[in-house]
Design a protein around this motif. Structure first.
Motif, PDB file in Angstrom:
ATOM      1  N   ILE A 224      55.034  58.697  41.165  1.00 43.48           N
ATOM      2  CA  ILE A 224      56.180  59.208  40.572  1.00 43.48           C
ATOM      3  C   ILE A 224      56.245  60.951  40.628  1.00 43.48           C
ATOM      4  O   ILE A 224      55.170  61.611  40.732  1.00 43.48           O
ATOM      5  N   SER A 225      57.158  61.481  40.893  1.00 43.05           N
ATOM      6  CA  SER A 225      57.873  62.797  41.272  1.00 43.05           C
ATOM      7  C   SER A 225      58.006  63.684  39.934  1.00 43.05           C
ATOM      8  O   SER A 225      58.489  62.780  38.682  1.00 43.05           O
ATOM      9  N   HIS A 226      57.867  64.942  39.719  1.00 39.91           N
ATOM     10  CA  HIS A 226      58.324  65.729  38.612  1.00 39.91           C
ATOM     11  C   HIS A 226      59.649  65.634  38.364  1.00 39.91           C
ATOM     12  O   HIS A 226      60.131  65.659  37.314  1.00 39.91           O
ATOM     13  N   GLN A 227      60.252  65.344  39.642  1.00 43.85           N
ATOM     14  CA  GLN A 227      61.817  65.111  39.446  1.00 43.85           C
ATOM     15  C   GLN A 227      62.517  63.907  38.685  1.00 43.85           C
ATOM     16  O   GLN A 227      63.585  63.651  38.341  1.00 43.85           O
ATOM     17  N   LEU A 228      61.460  63.099  38.284  1.00 43.76           N
ATOM     18  CA  LEU A 228      61.747  61.928  37.570  1.00 43.76           C
ATOM     19  C   LEU A 228      62.113  62.286  36.246  1.00 43.76           C
ATOM     20  O   LEU A 228      62.969  61.792  35.660  1.00 43.76           O
ATOM     21  N   GLY A 229      61.431  63.227  35.590  1.00 41.97           N
ATOM     22  CA  GLY A 229      61.587  63.704  34.157  1.00 41.97           C
ATOM     23  C   GLY A 229      60.554  63.439  33.295  1.00 41.97           C
ATOM     24  O   GLY A 229      59.484  62.948  33.966  1.00 41.97           O
ATOM     25  N   LEU A 230      60.710  63.802  32.238  1.00 38.64           N
ATOM     26  CA  LEU A 230      59.524  63.754  31.174  1.00 38.64           C
ATOM     27  C   LEU A 230      59.116  62.147  30.988  1.00 38.64           C
ATOM     28  O   LEU A 230      59.921  61.278  30.614  1.00 38.64           O
ATOM     29  N   HIS A 231      57.666  61.857  30.952  1.00 37.29           N
ATOM     30  CA  HIS A 231      57.633  60.496  30.797  1.00 37.29           C
ATOM     31  C   HIS A 231      58.121  60.008  29.789  1.00 37.29           C
ATOM     32  O   HIS A 231      58.656  58.704  29.580  1.00 37.29           O
ATOM     33  N   ALA A 232      58.166  60.519  28.415  1.00 30.85           N
ATOM     34  CA  ALA A 232      58.506  59.933  27.150  1.00 30.85           C
ATOM     35  C   ALA A 232      59.877  59.657  27.029  1.00 30.85           C
ATOM     36  O   ALA A 232      60.625  58.702  26.733  1.00 30.85           O
ATOM     37  N   ALA A 233      60.639  60.519  27.827  1.00 31.98           N
ATOM     38  CA  ALA A 233      62.133  60.363  27.775  1.00 31.98           C
ATOM     39  C   ALA A 233      62.629  59.321  28.803  1.00 31.98           C
ATOM     40  O   ALA A 233      63.580  58.480  28.403  1.00 31.98           O
ATOM     41  N   VAL A 234      61.890  59.496  29.973  1.00 28.88           N
ATOM     42  CA  VAL A 234      62.221  58.128  30.959  1.00 28.88           C
ATOM     43  C   VAL A 234      61.903  56.968  30.390  1.00 28.88           C
ATOM     44  O   VAL A 234      62.328  55.905  30.393  1.00 28.88           O
ATOM     45  N   GLN A 235      60.692  56.629  29.813  1.00 28.43           N
ATOM     46  CA  GLN A 235      60.170  55.430  29.492  1.00 28.43           C
ATOM     47  C   GLN A 235      61.300  54.879  27.991  1.00 28.43           C
ATOM     48  O   GLN A 235      61.494  53.828  28.095  1.00 28.43           O
ATOM     49  N   LYS A 236      62.145  55.698  27.488  1.00 30.77           N
ATOM     50  CA  LYS A 236      62.820  55.459  26.555  1.00 30.77           C
ATOM     51  C   LYS A 236      64.150  54.601  27.055  1.00 30.77           C
ATOM     52  O   LYS A 236      64.769  53.679  26.540  1.00 30.77           O
ATOM     53  N   GLU A 237      64.367  54.985  28.189  1.00 32.54           N
ATOM     54  CA  GLU A 237      65.396  54.474  29.085  1.00 32.54           C
ATOM     55  C   GLU A 237      65.207  53.244  29.693  1.00 32.54           C
ATOM     56  O   GLU A 237      66.132  52.510  30.273  1.00 32.54           O
ATOM     57  N   LEU A 238      63.794  52.692  29.834  1.00 29.29           N
ATOM     58  CA  LEU A 238      63.585  51.611  30.555  1.00 29.29           C
ATOM     59  C   LEU A 238      64.012  50.284  30.028  1.00 29.29           C
ATOM     60  O   LEU A 238      63.784  50.230  28.932  1.00 29.29           O
ATOM     61  N   PRO A 239      64.203  49.375  30.737  1.00 29.21           N
ATOM     62  CA  PRO A 239      64.440  47.963  30.216  1.00 29.21           C
ATOM     63  C   PRO A 239      63.354  47.355  29.626  1.00 29.21           C
ATOM     64  O   PRO A 239      62.086  47.979  30.029  1.00 29.21           O
ATOM     65  N   GLU A 240      63.293  46.178  28.898  1.00 29.39           N
ATOM     66  CA  GLU A 240      62.265  45.682  28.220  1.00 29.39           C
ATOM     67  C   GLU A 240      61.217  45.312  29.605  1.00 29.39           C
ATOM     68  O   GLU A 240      61.450  44.929  30.335  1.00 29.39           O
ATOM     69  N   ASN A 241      59.862  45.355  28.952  1.00 29.81           N
ATOM     70  CA  ASN A 241      58.687  44.947  29.994  1.00 29.81           C
ATOM     71  C   ASN A 241      58.669  46.088  31.308  1.00 29.81           C
ATOM     72  O   ASN A 241      57.865  45.253  32.205  1.00 29.81           O
ATOM     73  N   ILE A 242      59.517  46.881  31.270  1.00 33.00           N
ATOM     74  CA  ILE A 242      59.060  47.879  32.335  1.00 33.00           C
ATOM     75  C   ILE A 242      58.792  49.468  31.741  1.00 33.00           C
ATOM     76  O   ILE A 242      59.229  49.726  30.852  1.00 33.00           O
TER      77      ILE A 242
END
Ligand SMILES: [Zn+2]
Ligand SMILES: [Zn+2]
Length: 253
Positions: A224-242
């Motif tokens: 993962i690159s720093h360009q992906l965004g904050l872990h906590a914020a990106v995790q919230k957007e992910l579909p179930e079980n990802i």
């Protein structure tokens, strides 16, 4: 089998040297990503997939006292540069390190670490047994590895299926034939660099689409690159079980 993410960062790691972005200055430990590598504990043996520049630090952090073999995905520096430090295990275990590498990786090891092969036997240099691998199954003692050949732009990279888990890093393309080998995995680990397109890595959306297609019970993203965004914020957007993986995460599969 127990799998530990030693590192989940792209080639420069996160934080980047000198970067002041919100990810690189985050205080969340999950936003600190060493270069990508996986520790595999199986049947009383301990293996590592790739020895990037952070290998020493990763072995210290996870308190690894025994390492039976190193298996390489490909020869890029962020997966190979820490290789010299395997000599610590030569000293502890008093034997050569078994190294599983494709022809391309072996060529890079010989080029980057020529003193291992120059016959000088200078005291303290790494001692290794090289084992050539290609796209055929192989076993190390009781653990079977099924290689999955993926493409990193034009460079072939090996992923590995071990029991119920498949680990794939540095891919931008996987053929239909190789995808068949991944199907049925309970856990899939896949690279997801950032949102914007990249020539040699899956984007977040490409990785999500592929995770759904391959249908593992759970999928974890790495490299993962720093360009992906904050872990906590990106995790919230992910579909179930990802999920986004993070350094130190352990999975029992
Ligand atoms: Zn890489
Ligand atoms: Zn940054």
């Amino acid at each position: 089998m127990i799998f530990t993410f030693l590192g989940t960062g792209t080639s420069q790691g996160v934080p980047l040297i000198g970067c002041t972005c919100e990810v690189c200055t985050s205080e969340d430990s999950r936003d600190k990503r060493l270069r990508s590598s996986l520790l595999v504990e199986s049947d009383g043996r301990t293996f590592v997939i790739d020895t990037g520049p952070d290998f020493r630090q990763q072995m210290l952090r996870e308190n690894v006292k025994r390492l039976d073999a190193v298996i390489f995905t490909h020869e890029h520096r962020d997966h190979l540069a820490g290789f010299d430090d395997i000599r610590a295990f030569n000293f502890i275990l008093k034997r050569k390190m078994d190294v599983y590498a494709s022809q391309n990786v072996e060529r890079a090891i010989r080029r980057e670490f020529p003193y291992i092969f120059d016959g000088s036997n200078y005291p303290g240099i790494p001692e290794i047994n090289l084992h050539r691998i290609d796209n055929d199954k192989f076993s190390i003692d009781a653990t079977e590895f099924t290689p999955i050949e993926v493409m990193h732009l034009k460079l072939p990279v090996l992923g590995f299926r071990m029991g119920g888990l498949t680990y794939i890093t540095d891919a931008s393309f996987i053929s239909e034939k190789e995808k068949q080998k991944v199907k049925g995995s309970r856990v899939l680990v896949l690279n997801a660099l950032r949102r914007e397109p990249h020539v040699s890595h899956f984007t977040l959306q490409q990785a999500i689409d592929l995770a759904k297609e391959l249908g593992a019970d759970k999928t974890y993203f790495t490299h993962i690159s720093h360009q992906l965004g904050l872990h906590a914020a990106v995790q919230k957007e992910l579909p179930e079980n990802i999920f986004l993986a993070y350094d130190g995460l352990k999975l029992e599969v």
